[in-house]
Design a protein around this motif. Structure first.
Motif, PDB file in Angstrom:
ATOM      1  N   LEU A  91       5.459  -0.420  -2.268  1.00  0.00           N
ATOM      2  CA  LEU A  91       4.797   0.185  -3.066  1.00  0.00           C
ATOM      3  C   LEU A  91       5.328   0.253  -4.512  1.00  0.00           C
ATOM      4  O   LEU A  91       4.686   0.386  -5.570  1.00  0.00           O
ATOM      5  CB  LEU A  91       4.355   1.561  -2.734  1.00  0.00           C
ATOM      6  N   GLY A  92       6.736   0.136  -4.718  1.00  0.00           N
ATOM      7  CA  GLY A  92       7.345   0.292  -5.740  1.00  0.00           C
ATOM      8  C   GLY A  92       7.204  -1.036  -6.608  1.00  0.00           C
ATOM      9  O   GLY A  92       7.034  -0.980  -7.720  1.00  0.00           O
ATOM     10  N   PRO A  95      10.086   7.656   0.638  1.00  0.00           N
ATOM     11  CA  PRO A  95      10.830   8.714  -0.229  1.00  0.00           C
ATOM     12  C   PRO A  95      11.310   8.038  -1.455  1.00  0.00           C
ATOM     13  O   PRO A  95      11.001   6.937  -1.797  1.00  0.00           O
ATOM     14  CB  PRO A  95      12.400   8.285   0.390  1.00  0.00           C
ATOM     15  N   LYS A  96      11.132   8.867  -2.426  1.00  0.00           N
ATOM     16  CA  LYS A  96      11.218   8.507  -3.972  1.00  0.00           C
ATOM     17  C   LYS A  96      12.345   8.607  -4.707  1.00  0.00           C
ATOM     18  O   LYS A  96      13.026   9.698  -4.437  1.00  0.00           O
ATOM     19  CB  LYS A  96      10.082   9.122  -4.908  1.00  0.00           C
ATOM     20  N   ILE A  97      13.081   7.539  -5.220  1.00  0.00           N
ATOM     21  CA  ILE A  97      14.253   7.692  -5.775  1.00  0.00           C
ATOM     22  C   ILE A  97      14.458   8.739  -7.068  1.00  0.00           C
ATOM     23  O   ILE A  97      15.453   9.102  -7.366  1.00  0.00           O
ATOM     24  CB  ILE A  97      14.745   6.278  -6.342  1.00  0.00           C
ATOM     25  N   ARG A  98      13.169   8.849  -7.805  1.00  0.00           N
ATOM     26  CA  ARG A  98      13.172   9.682  -9.028  1.00  0.00           C
ATOM     27  C   ARG A  98      12.732  11.070  -8.929  1.00  0.00           C
ATOM     28  O   ARG A  98      12.301  11.750  -9.686  1.00  0.00           O
ATOM     29  CB  ARG A  98      12.404   9.051 -10.262  1.00  0.00           C
ATOM     30  N   SER A  99      12.665  11.590  -7.582  1.00  0.00           N
ATOM     31  CA  SER A  99      12.238  12.783  -7.363  1.00  0.00           C
ATOM     32  C   SER A  99      13.314  13.778  -6.905  1.00  0.00           C
ATOM     33  O   SER A  99      14.326  13.438  -6.080  1.00  0.00           O
ATOM     34  CB  SER A  99      11.046  13.053  -6.331  1.00  0.00           C
ATOM     35  N   ASN A 100      13.435  15.097  -7.548  1.00  0.00           N
ATOM     36  CA  ASN A 100      14.555  15.851  -7.117  1.00  0.00           C
ATOM     37  C   ASN A 100      14.621  16.498  -5.723  1.00  0.00           C
ATOM     38  O   ASN A 100      15.508  16.903  -5.111  1.00  0.00           O
ATOM     39  CB  ASN A 100      14.858  17.115  -8.050  1.00  0.00           C
ATOM     40  N   SER A 101      13.385  16.471  -5.135  1.00  0.00           N
ATOM     41  CA  SER A 101      13.225  17.297  -4.024  1.00  0.00           C
ATOM     42  C   SER A 101      13.749  16.327  -2.732  1.00  0.00           C
ATOM     43  O   SER A 101      13.598  15.150  -2.668  1.00  0.00           O
ATOM     44  CB  SER A 101      11.726  17.559  -3.421  1.00  0.00           C
ATOM     45  N   ALA A 144       3.542  -0.967  -7.926  1.00  0.00           N
ATOM     46  CA  ALA A 144       3.365  -0.227  -8.968  1.00  0.00           C
ATOM     47  C   ALA A 144       4.024  -0.886 -10.512  1.00  0.00           C
ATOM     48  O   ALA A 144       3.539  -0.802 -11.527  1.00  0.00           O
ATOM     49  CB  ALA A 144       4.069   1.007  -8.943  1.00  0.00           C
ATOM     50  N   GLU A 145       4.898  -1.469 -10.104  1.00  0.00           N
ATOM     51  CA  GLU A 145       5.603  -2.033 -11.199  1.00  0.00           C
ATOM     52  C   GLU A 145       4.909  -3.353 -11.858  1.00  0.00           C
ATOM     53  O   GLU A 145       4.608  -3.632 -13.113  1.00  0.00           O
ATOM     54  CB  GLU A 145       6.819  -2.931 -10.954  1.00  0.00           C
ATOM     55  N   GLU A 193      12.759  17.136   0.457  1.00  0.00           N
ATOM     56  CA  GLU A 193      11.720  17.624   1.514  1.00  0.00           C
ATOM     57  C   GLU A 193      11.669  16.603   2.525  1.00  0.00           C
ATOM     58  O   GLU A 193      11.787  15.557   2.598  1.00  0.00           O
ATOM     59  CB  GLU A 193      10.536  17.948   1.155  1.00  0.00           C
TER      60      GLU A 193
END
Lengths: 345, 340
Positions: free
Chosen positions: B230-231, B274-280, B234-235, B282
């Motif tokens: 998906l990355g 999992p997203k590399i640019r999110s701080n969580s 998006a790009e 969870e």
């Protein structure tokens, strides 16, 4: 023993020092050694008890060979691998032989990448998961069946399945079987080599959640080897980055992703495409190719591709240094460079 | 006239089946999507969703016994003749001269595995020169010049020397560049790239994606990018078709897919990565179960058994049709069915 004992701080489960693994290149009729591939070329890191250390790098950087040295699936050429056993003894895995080595093997287990080739198609789940118990003469046949049932339940599979063969299961389920097998002997350290990279996105999340749950329940320590930085960030407490057989940076996860100190780490992070079309980040495109580990460049191995390289980088090999608390970097210019990460601080 | 507003390729209700001894595998089950000139269509889905088979159906290079049993693949040809001509690729013979002039000429294909997509016993140069001379009436020397120029254009250093290399002498990233060079020599109007970066490392992937965007800007070709990442979608993509078990379940502009997804599968898929640019850090929201085997498709909506919004008696009774919920945003889900 006492000498090694004192060298491993109490909170650490594993400490790897100056680890090297060279593979000889042999040619000709006499199989003369004509060169060496420096697969692992002086690697230092440690893993604390109960944490997850992510080991990342591109293909050929030596991350899998490092993991295999810890398991003694290959014999290291040089270096020391200190490990605290369940009897609280500290041993150097690199030096162990015979019975001593066999004893340690139940403490360190492995989860493999490919769930299709890592299970024997002719063995039922009971045989596959129960084999480590059988080899170590643990329990009666009945005990083993009970343990396998317990393990299957733990990884989210139904115990009734234990007499089935692997072909009846999907990729995600097979990876659960591989995890159950790794847990059969109650290991302290689990080395997971690309455990989710062969799985579909929707199944990958299930397995990552399972690994996190098991760590909480059983107090496991993970060495998580992977190339997918998003996955590594999600699961790791600390992350170590390798490039051409050397460790270039190691830091707590959030710190590494917000303030990388090595230009290679910064480039690697910026290269990951973000699943958001609105996030148009400035990407660092590295020029050229990864160096050949049989003939690495002089000085810092990264200097031919590094936009910050100086004369010093061409001549001197940098060493891994702790520049702030828990943040290790091997770069001559680590103190002065300000590099951009992918997380806000 | 207004050919830039019209799709250059229109796939309508494509059905591709693989009749095997054990039963018929319905690989593509009525998929529809459009490719606009000069734009990138991203087709995203998990393994077995039929995205590669759909692409191979367009090229008519299906492995046996795969066959197109229904639907149309309308391709707007505008090469050579002054007037445009719309042809149906689905109805052509897969060995006809017409498809051979399209395949590798107007529509080019980049395979996933750079190791196996070149022949190991011929040099890179010979293979590219052969590709050029197949579609253009040109001398060997002339073709050689074009080949050098193409390798140069995709950023392969020392292009002239590389011509006499074999594919195994190149690294993965260079091999995939050479593959793209080979497809470019015929100036395709559509480039179909099937997981072009899956076998590459992230830094090589970044280089290759940048190269593809540059080439698109220079040549104005349309790209069909097939991937599970998906990355990457998006790009690169302008428009996205999400596939699940042989069907397009959602089709929308890239921003809508990521910021206003409508189909439960698209929503769940976006939450599970999992997203590399999110701080969580969870827990990930996972999708229960696995993709069903194409031998035993669930009745009704294929995603039904894994869906949080499953409506018994509705979703397992009939297959929802792809319908427009907003301009250019189509979803196949009964949640958006306003008919009753």
């Amino acid at each position: 023993m006492t000498t090694t004992e004192s060298r491993l701080p109490e909170e650490r489960l594993l400490e790897v020092s100056d680890l090297e693994k060279h593979f000889p290149i042999k040619q000709g009729f006499l199989k003369r050694e004509v060169g060496r591939i420096l697969a692992v070329d002086g690697v230092n890191f440690h893993i604390n008890d109960g944490e997850t250390l992510g080991l990342v790098g591109e293909s050929g950087c030596g991350k899998t060979t490092t993991a295999r040295c810890i398991l003694r699936a290959v014999d290291p050429t040089n270096g020391e691998i200190l490990f605290r056993t369940r009897e609280d003894e500290v041993v150097d895995i690199a030096m162990l032989k015979g019975a001593e080595l066999k004893k340690i093997r139940s403490d360190i287990q492995m989860i493999f990448q490919d769930p299709f080739s890592s299970l024997n198609p002719r063995m039922t789940l009971l045989d596959t998961i129960g084999e480590p118990l059988l080899l170590n003469n643990i329990g009666s046949k009945h005990d083993r069946e009970e343990r396998v049932a317990e393990l299957l339940e733990m990884v989210g599979l139904r115990p009734e399945y234990m007499r089935r063969f692997p072909h009846a299961f999907s990729g995600g389920q097979r990876q659960r079987i591989g995890i159950a097998r790794a847990l059969a002997l109650n290991p302290k350290l689990v080395v997971a080599d690309e455990p989710v990279s062969a799985l579909d996105v929707s199944v990958q999340a299930q397995v990552l959640n399972l690994l996190a749950d098991l760590q909480g329940e059983l107090g496991l320590t993970y060495l998580f080897v992977a190339h997918d930085l998003s996955v590594v960030k999600h699961i790791s407490d600390r992350v170590a980055v390798m490039y051409v057989g050397k460790l270039v940076e190691m830091a707590p996860t959030d710190e590494l992703f917000s303030t990388p100190k090595h230009p290679y780490t910064a480039a690697l992070l910026s290269a990951v495409p973000e699943p958001d079309p609105r996030a148009k980040s400035e990407r660092i495109i590295l020029q050229g190719e990864v160096a050949n580990p049989a003939d690495p460049p002089s000085g810092c191995y990264f200097h031919p591709r590094c936009s910050y390289a100086t004369e010093q980088c061409k001549l001197e090999t940098p060493v891994l240094q702790e520049i702030t608390d828990g943040h290790y970097v091997s770069c001559h210019r680590a103190e002065e460079l300000i590099l951009e990460g992918v997380l806000a601080e | 006239m207004t050919s830039r507003d019209q799709p250059i390729l229109e796939v309508k209700n494509l059905e591709t089946h693989f009749p095997l001894d054990e039963g018929t595998v319905v690989a593509v089950n009525g998929a529809s999507f459009e490719v606009m000139p000069g734009k990138t269509l991203g087709i995203v889905g998990e393994s077995g969703c039929g995205k590669s088979v759909a692409a191979r159906s367009i090229m008519r290079i299906l492995d046996k016994p795969g066959e197109i049993v229904g639907g149309e693949i309308l391709f707007r040809r505008n090469r050579g003749e002054s007037s445009e001509k719309v042809v149906d690729i689905a109805s052509m013979d897969s060995n006809s001269a017409e498809i051979k002039s399209i395949r590798g000429g107007e529509i080019a294909y980049v395979f996933q595995e750079p190791m196996t997509s070149f022949s190991p016993v011929h040099t890179i140069g010979n293979q590219i020169i052969e590709a050029i001379r197949l579609h253009q009436d040109i001398s060997k020397e002339g073709a050689r010049e074009i080949a050098i120029h193409a390798l140069d254009a995709v950023g392969i250093p020392l292009a002239e020397r590389r011509l006499s290399d074999y594919s195994f002498q190149l690294s993965g990233g260079l091999r995939q560049r050479a593959m793209i060079a080979m497809t470019l020599v015929s100036n395709p109007t559509i480039l179909i790239a099937d997981e072009p970066t899956t076998a590459l490392d992230v830094t090589n992937q970044a280089q290759l994606l940048e190269l593809m965007s540059e080439l698109q800007t220079d040549n104005g070709m349309a790209i069909v990018l097939i991937t599970h990442d998906l990355g990457v979608i998006a790009e690169m993509a302008d428009h996205v078709a999400v596939m699940y078990l042989g069907e397009v379940v959602e089709s929308a502009p890239v921003d809508d897919i990521f910021h206003n997804p409508q189909h439960p599968y698209t929503k769940a898929l976006l939450k599970s990565i999992p997203k590399i640019r999110s701080n969580s850090s969870e827990r990930l929201a996972s999708i229960s179960g696995t993709v069903p085997h194409p031998y035993d498709r669930p009745p009704g909506c294929a995603f039904g058994p894994r869906c949080d919004f499953f409506m018994p008696g509705r979703c397992d009774a009939s297959i929802p049709a792809l319908q427009e919920v907003r301009p250019v945003h189509q979803v196949s889900c009964f949640l958006y069915d306003e008919g009753d």
